[in-house]
Design a protein around this motif. Structure first.
Motif, PDB file in Angstrom:
ATOM      1  N   LYS A  31      80.552  24.171 -22.478  1.00  0.00           N
ATOM      2  CA  LYS A  31      81.738  24.336 -23.319  1.00  0.00           C
ATOM      3  C   LYS A  31      81.675  25.617 -24.144  1.00  0.00           C
ATOM      4  CE  LYS A  31      83.192  19.547 -23.745  1.00  0.00           C
ATOM      5  NZ  LYS A  31      83.013  18.306 -24.535  1.00  0.00           N
ATOM      6  N   GLU A  32      80.462  25.976 -24.541  1.00  0.00           N
ATOM      7  CA  GLU A  32      80.303  27.196 -25.342  1.00  0.00           C
ATOM      8  C   GLU A  32      80.243  28.454 -24.472  1.00  0.00           C
ATOM      9  OE1 GLU A  32      77.704  24.925 -28.846  1.00  0.00           O
ATOM     10  OE2 GLU A  32      76.749  26.401 -27.525  1.00  0.00           O
ATOM     11  N   ILE A  65      76.352  19.877 -21.360  1.00  0.00           N
ATOM     12  CA  ILE A  65      77.821  19.932 -21.452  1.00  0.00           C
ATOM     13  C   ILE A  65      78.239  20.850 -22.606  1.00  0.00           C
ATOM     14  CG2 ILE A  65      79.891  18.560 -22.006  1.00  0.00           C
ATOM     15  CD1 ILE A  65      79.104  17.230 -19.596  1.00  0.00           C
ATOM     16  N   GLN A  66      77.533  20.660 -23.724  1.00  0.00           N
ATOM     17  CA  GLN A  66      77.830  21.479 -24.898  1.00  0.00           C
ATOM     18  C   GLN A  66      77.688  22.970 -24.564  1.00  0.00           C
ATOM     19  OE1 GLN A  66      75.270  20.624 -28.362  1.00  0.00           O
ATOM     20  NE2 GLN A  66      75.299  22.838 -28.762  1.00  0.00           N
ATOM     21  N   ILE A  70      85.427  27.888 -17.828  1.00  0.00           N
ATOM     22  CA  ILE A  70      84.618  26.804 -18.396  1.00  0.00           C
ATOM     23  C   ILE A  70      85.038  25.458 -17.819  1.00  0.00           C
ATOM     24  CG2 ILE A  70      84.247  25.506 -20.548  1.00  0.00           C
ATOM     25  CD1 ILE A  70      84.115  28.250 -21.974  1.00  0.00           C
ATOM     26  N   GLU A  71      86.347  25.254 -17.717  1.00  0.00           N
ATOM     27  CA  GLU A  71      86.867  23.975 -17.219  1.00  0.00           C
ATOM     28  C   GLU A  71      86.352  23.665 -15.821  1.00  0.00           C
ATOM     29  OE1 GLU A  71      88.168  21.653 -18.849  1.00  0.00           O
ATOM     30  OE2 GLU A  71      88.122  22.947 -20.629  1.00  0.00           O
ATOM     31  N   LEU A  84      82.733  22.619 -16.038  1.00  0.00           N
ATOM     32  CA  LEU A  84      82.668  21.268 -16.623  1.00  0.00           C
ATOM     33  C   LEU A  84      82.992  20.213 -15.573  1.00  0.00           C
ATOM     34  CD1 LEU A  84      84.324  21.163 -20.163  1.00  0.00           C
ATOM     35  CD2 LEU A  84      81.987  20.500 -19.517  1.00  0.00           C
TER      36      LEU A  84
END
Ligand code: ATP
Ligand code: MG
Length: 561
Positions: free
Chosen positions: A119-120, A115-116, A154-155, A158
């Motif tokens: 997000k990056e 996940i990290q 990114i969203e 995710l």
């Protein structure tokens, strides 16, 4: 074959790395290794090499070694394998630090790190079919093609990843990829897969997860979580190392960091060593299970009568190489023989018996002869071996019409019986099929071994025998190499199974063992004089001992036996 005795060896390249790290106090001077099997089969001799290396280095440097099951592929994994792996490592004489560890213990943490990365902006969900993704990867000499999903918001990634985890999509519908470099000459760096969907029950996590991390997104992270300092693996992972390092770069904090080091895997002549192929032999009944004494598995070798010491010595002898090579399987057999020679008590067994009647020996007389249990080891003591009028000798120790140089038994010829007397053949009887049934001999009472009579010398070596009245019945299984080809895996046109040795197992079920072996139990090792090293099999029953031949006394492969 002659093998040089171990000399004091110089450091191998992994030891050099560790010593250098100790000098610079890297990772606060800790040495922590791990052995990371995938529980998808039984361990083989190649794994034994890796076990001896990892646990051995930990012992040598007062470090630790973990056992970590690399259980990220539930389709092929099973608890049966987990249990056998632990049993095999213990049997080899090693103990892992703490409890056994599992990559699956880290699924939550691996998920959070993924996940990290999303997000990056370092990972994205790709919804293309697998074939298209492979195609776009291209070839090492040309850059690959970016996925149309590579720069999706990114969203979106995710959201999809969360839903992937929640089981909203079918197996294969999409994957999580890391965003690295589609033009890297190293194909592993071209946006490798991190997670795939697999609706598959896991042997430990059950149905908690339907997404599973790939090896490259689990291994280095697991090393990091466990505080591993030196992550030793085989050469095929060298090309993965940049990815191992990239994955660590994303998560490492502070100055501790594991390092991957590659060494050449063990290849043995006359052996296949891939678990996939060994599984085929088991599934298709070419052998009788993973622990068939012909299998190059640790459990097969154990059942065959190999000792942990002999395997450890072998691993030590072959050392650690940086380049792929093939080790002659006779070096392993040499190590086995060498150790059994020290530890296996001697006894007599006749595996292809013919009866000898000593006509001048009183009927019903029994003489207890005292024989040494191990001529190389005075502390091994002696045992009583009954001598009687009727005995068995090996059929091929007698010849009806022997050539001059046959120094065993034949009409009018003399031979010494081990630990007993010299006997002379006066005649023999054949059955209707022309097979010798009984041999008639006289013994010379003045020639008892150990006494003054022992001085009378005759040509030829003493032969083994067993008292007929007191013999124990046994089945003896003679094993030979499983493959007749030096490199059964090395033929492009032919399947490795075409090189199976049709004579790899020969069962003799009319064997006669000396009385002292009455109380042996499965696993006991014995040298049957003149025949080889043997090991009592778990198939033994009250009425029938079953004994495996571990190795012949000498390396006789390819020669007539
Ligand atoms: P196989 O290729 O036989 O299927 P594997 O490499 O897939 O074996 P793993 O369970 O992943 O089997 O291996 C556990 C460890 O044992 C790994 O670190 C691997 O590098 C090591 N290993 C496997 N085969 C050999 C070998 N022939 N020689 C030395 N080490 C080996
Ligand atoms: Mg593997």
């Amino acid at each position: 074959m002659d093998f040089p005795e171990n000399e004091k060896k110089s450091l191998n390249f992994i030891e050099s790395i560790i010593e250098e790290d100790l000098t610079t106090n890297k990772n606060q001077g800790r040495v922590h290794l791990r052995f990371p099997p995938e529980p998808n089969g039984y361990l083989h001799i190649g794994h034994a090499k890796s076990i001896c290396l990892n646990f051995g280095l930990a012992n040598e440097y007062n470090g630790l070694c973990n056992l970590r099951f690399d259980d990220t592929n539930p389709e092929k994994e099973d608890v049966e394998y987990v249990d056998s792996i632990m049993e095999d490592i213990r049997w080899l004489g090693f103990q892992w630090d703490d409890g056994p560890k599992y990559a699956s213990d880290y699924f939550q943490q691996l998920y959070e790190w993924a996940i990290q990365l999303i997000k990056e902006g370092k990972a994205y969900i790709d919804e293309q079919p697998q074939e298209l993704i492979s195609e776009q990867r291209g070839v090492p000499t040309r850059p690959g093609i970016n996925s149309p999903y590579r720069n999706r918001p990114i969203e979106e990634s995710l959201d999809l990843f969360t839903r992937m985890k929640n089981g909203e999509f079918e197996t294969g519908a999409m994957i999580l990829r890391s965003k690295i470099d589609m033009s890297s000459p190293n194909m592993h760096m071209r946006d490798p897969i991190m997670y795939r969907i697999l609706h598959q029950t896991h042997h430990r996590t059950g149905d908690d997860w339907c997404i599973y991390p790939m090896y490259d997104w689990a291994h280095g992270q697991s090393d990091y979580i466990e505080g591993i300092t030196h992550s030793v693996c085989t050469l095929e992972f060298e090309i993965h190392r940049p990815l191992y390092d990239w994955a660590l770069d994303q998560i490492v904090e502070g100055d501790y960091r594991p390092r991957q080091i590659e060494f050449a895997r063990l290849n043995l002549s006359y052996t296949v060593m891939s678990k996939r192929k060994l599984l085929q032999l088991v599934k298709d009944n070419y052998v009788n299970g993973w622990d068939d004494p012909r299998m190059p598995t640790i459990s097969g070798f154990r059942r065959r009568g190999y000792t942990p010491e002999s395997i450890r010595n072998f691993a030590d002898r072959i050392g650690v190489a940086k380049r792929d090579n093939v080790i002659d399987v006779s070096l392993l057999e040499f190590s086995v023989r060498e150790h059994l020679n020290q530890v296996a008590p001697r006894a007599m067994a006749v595996i292809d018996p013919v009866k000898v009647i000593i006509t001048n020996y009183p009927e019903n007389d029994v003489e207890d002869l005292e024989l040494a249990n191990n001529p190389n080891d005075e502390n091994a003591g002696t045992r009583k071996v009954p001598f009687t009028r009727d005995i068995y000798i090996e059929r091929d120790d007698f010849m009806e019409d022997p050539p001059k140089k046959f120094f065993r038994l034949g009409p009018d010829r003399e031979v010494r019986l081990i630990g007993a007397y010299i006997i002379k053949c006066d005649g023999f009887k054949k059955n209707d099929n022309g097979i010798v049934e009984e041999i008639y001999c006289t013994y010379d009472p003045d020639t008892k071994s150990g006494g003054s009579g022992a001085k009378r010398k005759i040509k030829g070596k003493a032969i083994h025998w067993v008292s007929a009245e007191n013999a124990i019945d046994a089945e003896v299984r003679l094993y030979d190499r499983l493959f007749i080809d030096e490199n059964p895996d090395g033929h492009k046109e032919k399947d490795f199974k075409e090189f199976l040795n049709p004579d790899s197992l020969k069962v003799l079920n009319n064997c006669k063992l000396e009385q002292s072996l009455k109380s042996v139990v499965a696993g006991d090792k014995i040298q049957f004089q003149r025949l080889g090293y043997f090991c009592v099999d778990k198939d033994s029953t009250e009425n029938m001992l079953v004994v495996n031949r571990t190795v012949p006394l000498r390396d006789s492969w390819g020669k007539t036996k």
